[in-house]
Design an enzyme around this catalytic site. Sequence first.
Site, PDB file in Angstrom:
ATOM      1  N   CYS A   1       0.861  -1.261  -0.087  1.00  0.00           N
ATOM      2  CA  CYS A   1       0.120   0.084   0.090  1.00  0.00           C
ATOM      3  C   CYS A   1       1.000   1.248   0.072  1.00  0.00           C
ATOM      4  O   CYS A   1       0.665   2.181  -1.031  1.00  0.00           O
ATOM      5  CB  CYS A   1      -0.936   0.105   1.244  1.00  0.00           C
ATOM      6  SG  CYS A   1      -2.095  -1.242   0.936  1.00  0.00           S
TER       7      CYS A   1
HETATM    8  P1  NAD Z   1      -4.540  -8.855  -4.036  1.00  0.00           P
HETATM    9  O1  NAD Z   1      -3.370  -8.850  -5.343  1.00  0.00           O
HETATM   10  O2  NAD Z   1      -4.207  -9.476  -2.935  1.00  0.00           O
HETATM   11  O3  NAD Z   1      -5.705  -9.266  -4.478  1.00  0.00           O
HETATM   12  C1  NAD Z   1      -6.583  -8.840  -5.896  1.00  0.00           C
HETATM   13  C2  NAD Z   1      -7.260  -9.969  -6.262  1.00  0.00           C
HETATM   14  O4  NAD Z   1      -8.216  -9.487  -7.462  1.00  0.00           O
HETATM   15  C3  NAD Z   1      -6.412 -11.101  -6.847  1.00  0.00           C
HETATM   16  O5  NAD Z   1      -6.691 -12.508  -6.190  1.00  0.00           O
HETATM   17  C4  NAD Z   1      -6.938 -11.101  -8.475  1.00  0.00           C
HETATM   18  O6  NAD Z   1      -6.615 -12.491  -8.920  1.00  0.00           O
HETATM   19  C5  NAD Z   1      -8.375 -10.616  -8.503  1.00  0.00           C
HETATM   20  N1  NAD Z   1      -8.772  -9.823  -9.557  1.00  0.00           N
HETATM   21  C6  NAD Z   1      -8.107  -8.911 -10.150  1.00  0.00           C
HETATM   22  N2  NAD Z   1      -9.072  -8.963 -11.450  1.00  0.00           N
HETATM   23  C7  NAD Z   1     -10.049  -9.824 -11.056  1.00  0.00           C
HETATM   24  C8  NAD Z   1     -11.350  -9.731 -11.872  1.00  0.00           C
HETATM   25  N3  NAD Z   1     -11.382  -9.142 -12.986  1.00  0.00           N
HETATM   26  N4  NAD Z   1     -12.240 -10.706 -11.672  1.00  0.00           N
HETATM   27  C9  NAD Z   1     -12.109 -11.377 -10.259  1.00  0.00           C
HETATM   28  N5  NAD Z   1     -10.842 -11.339  -9.552  1.00  0.00           N
HETATM   29  C10 NAD Z   1      -9.938 -10.316 -10.033  1.00  0.00           C
HETATM   30  O7  NAD Z   1      -4.753  -7.267  -3.624  1.00  0.00           O
HETATM   31  P2  NAD Z   1      -5.042  -6.718  -2.078  1.00  0.00           P
HETATM   32  O8  NAD Z   1      -3.815  -6.479  -1.439  1.00  0.00           O
HETATM   33  O9  NAD Z   1      -6.265  -7.485  -1.611  1.00  0.00           O
HETATM   34  O10 NAD Z   1      -5.507  -5.197  -2.581  1.00  0.00           O
HETATM   35  C11 NAD Z   1      -6.723  -5.016  -3.314  1.00  0.00           C
HETATM   36  C12 NAD Z   1      -6.967  -3.426  -3.270  1.00  0.00           C
HETATM   37  O11 NAD Z   1      -7.283  -3.011  -1.625  1.00  0.00           O
HETATM   38  C13 NAD Z   1      -5.964  -2.617  -3.663  1.00  0.00           C
HETATM   39  O12 NAD Z   1      -6.542  -1.438  -4.444  1.00  0.00           O
HETATM   40  C14 NAD Z   1      -5.055  -2.218  -2.697  1.00  0.00           C
HETATM   41  O13 NAD Z   1      -4.493  -0.920  -2.781  1.00  0.00           O
HETATM   42  C15 NAD Z   1      -6.152  -2.124  -1.602  1.00  0.00           C
HETATM   43  N6  NAD Z   1      -5.928  -2.226  -0.121  1.00  0.00           N
HETATM   44  C16 NAD Z   1      -5.077  -3.215   0.197  1.00  0.00           C
HETATM   45  C17 NAD Z   1      -4.449  -3.196   1.432  1.00  0.00           C
HETATM   46  C18 NAD Z   1      -3.712  -4.250   1.962  1.00  0.00           C
HETATM   47  O14 NAD Z   1      -3.316  -4.361   3.142  1.00  0.00           O
HETATM   48  N7  NAD Z   1      -3.313  -5.311   1.150  1.00  0.00           N
HETATM   49  C19 NAD Z   1      -5.308  -2.504   2.395  1.00  0.00           C
HETATM   50  C20 NAD Z   1      -6.011  -1.511   2.168  1.00  0.00           C
HETATM   51  C21 NAD Z   1      -6.438  -1.316   0.718  1.00  0.00           C
END
Ligand code: NAD
Length: 449
Positions: free
Chosen positions: A279
Amino acid sequence: MKIAIIGTGYVGLVSGICLASKGHSVKCFDKNTEIVNQLTSGVCHIYENGLNDLLVSSAENISFGILCDETENQLVAFDAVIVAVGTPTVDGKTDLSQIGEVAKMMGRLIKSTDKYISLIIKSTVVPGTTDTFVKNIIEDESCKKLGHFGLGMNPEFLREGNAVDDFLSPDRIVLGYEDEATLDILREMYRPWDCQKVELNSRSAEMMKYVNNTLLATLISSVNEYANIAREIGNIDFQQVMYGVHLDNRWSPLMEDGTKLFPKIIDYLKPGCGYGGSCFPKDVKALSALAEEMLIPPKIIDAVIAVNDEQPNYMIKMLEHKVKDLSDKRVLILGLAFKPETDDVRESVSLKLINLLSEKVSSLSAHDPVAIENAKKQISQSVNVNYIDDWQAAVGNTDILIIATNWMIYKSIDNLASSLTEQIIFDTRSLLDSNLFNPSNYLSVLTKK
Ligand code: NAD
């Protein structure tokens, strides 16, 4: 309430399981078949404290499915669709292609039904994404206006390593909305949560997330820069310096009973090897790129990034100052995850240290309680790292031991202090009790030069 989640990574999975634990009927979708199969078998694909137990105890309220052209019409069965797909930074700008793909699909779905469905963006996206980029795609695809469908923005503030607790007991819940019906849905979704809820438009919700993360990153880079200056001046006890700073009532309020309250923000006012993770690095860069677009020179934001990019190099400089010649040294890196209690290695400072050291030292070994497999995927094959399970056994065969992630298991090195006379201990996280070590072989960002 029937809730679908698109994107079952760190945020989507934690959100889905926690919402299910509160009684909602949740289905988490992902396009990655491997992830979906593993979750369907009852095992989380990420490491997060308490998550697997909550999955098991909430099993009757949650299911998992693959999202593809053939299955997308299943989404019509839900009142709200939460989007938690990735929003990586590419060439310094937020890549919205995953969000765009989902918006297009929702547009097709909305065209095909009279049902009102609310799309709620949980991914971190720059201000204006929900009310312009997403809305325009859905309206174009569906040939329907907002109101026939709903739009919301519900930024996520969970911290990996503490994600379940953060989701179940958040500091606040932010309900961004573009239409009243979506606000009602968000209120209903989070009714089981008894905390402050902030209701505002979606671009304000988006901005809040960026300001929150960038401000925290600013504190980290600022304190790292002050610590580096202090080291180079010499003979400054920076731990005492910061202790005195923390005592300022504006950081640590004096309670009525005369005691001091040391709030969590103090953790961001301690020097270290820099911030990492999925992040902070990408969000700070995205805000900088957005500022440039708005013709506001992001002077402070860019300085935060520059200091953080430089911090791993400064760590190596500190080590070389202490050790002089690294070329015949066997190095053991303790910790690969970007922080403790997670297996996430995205932008981990530990991996940056490995890359910087790989050409300089005789051999590199590395340990992490849960993140080795993820690290193997990120570290180039050309970098020779020996991944080990038994780090305690390896300590005797190493010349330099670097604590790169402050996993509590490494705190037990304190007990070995008297026997670790041959090794250099580089404690980049100031995890250990420095008083137990001989200053000639202990190094941290807090030790004097
Ligand atoms: P991640 O990469 O762990 O997960 C994203 C998932 O989305 C993946 O499993 C991917 O296969 C799936 N995906 C992508 N396109 C898709 C589609 N068209 N249909 C279905 N599935 C699809 O990402 P994350 O760490 O969970 O982060 C997700 C969002 O949340 C980001 O924008 C991030 O900035 C935000 N965020 C993350 C955190 C954190 O600590 N990881 C905290 C707050 C906000």
